[in-house]
Enzyme design. Structure first.
Site: not given
Ligand code: DGL
Length: 233
Positions: A18-19, A50-51, A81-83, A159, A191-193
């Protein structure tokens, strides 16, 4: 980057990335449901979030991380990570031979469960503007209304470990309130966060509002793909 596998490679680890820390919500579920599996987790914290980044940047990061994990001889790769999934999975799948499992927001089950037929979805900006994601929403929203809410700033707070600051609650409120005003009764965490904020979200909404995450469906898909190839540990 190509790597092919034979059936004797079930003992190899699964790569998850993930990011940042968000994908740990997925890794935790994999650990729970597939306890025999060995996991290597990669957090690209230096480049999070990443968003707020363009698609070509996200694709480059995904290629780099996939390469690093494949060099560790993994049997499957989970983009937790969805993004990264919506922006890069199709390109990555053309380049690697191992199964690549991505995360897609639970719009389909949300659409089936919503009584008001109004579903809210919290996502990053790079997901909200992505055509693959918008197509997914369109596919499952023929008999429901889907309200897409980008949430800039949330991933940064998670984060930095700053979720106990009042700023986190007020930011969350500014994203959730407009959805509640639309009579949304089902909220998809895209988003997994965001599962790390689930208690905070519950504090701000009616108990009847259903919150949908994706860690379990992704783990089941991973399990299915491993079983299909005789790669379950
Ligand atoms: N966990 C990422 C997701 O699911 C976060 C993306 C990010 O880093 O902005 O989208």
């Amino acid at each position: 980057m190509l790597q092919s596998l034979s059936v004797s490679q079930a003992h190899l680890p699964i790569g998850i990335f993930d990011s940042g820390v968000g994908g740990l919500s997925v890794a935790k579920c994999v650990q729970k449901l597939l306890p025999n599996e060995h996991i290597i987790y990669l957090a690209d914290s230096l480049h999070a979030p990443y968003g707020s980044k363009p698609q070509d940047f996200i694709q480059q990061r995904v290629d780099t991380l996939a390469k690093q994990l494949i060099a560790k001889n993994i049997k499957a790769l989970v983009i937790a990570c969805n993004t990264a999934t919506v922006n890069a999975i199709d390109e990555l799948r053309k380049k690697v031979a191992i199964p690549v499992i991505g995360v897609e927001p639970a719009i389909k089950p949300a659409a089936a469960r919503s009584k008001t037929k109004k579903v809210g979805i919290l996502v990053t900006e790079a997901t909200a503007r992505n055509q693959r994601f918008l197509n997914l929403v369109k596919r499952f929203s023929s008999n429901i209304e889907v309200f897409i809410q980008p949430c800039p700033g949330l991933v940064e707070l998670i984060e930095q470990g700053d979720i106990e600051q009042p700023k986190c609650d007020s930011l969350l409120r500014s994203f959730i309130q407009p959805l509640l005003e639309k009579d949304v009764d089902t909220l998809v965490l895209g988003c997994t966060h965001y599962p790390f904020l689930i208690d905070k979200i519950k504090n701000q909404v009616d108990q009847r509002l259903e919150i949908m995450e994706t860690a379990e469906p992704v783990t089941r898909e991973l399990q299915r793909q491993l079983a299909q190839r005789n790669l379950l540990a």
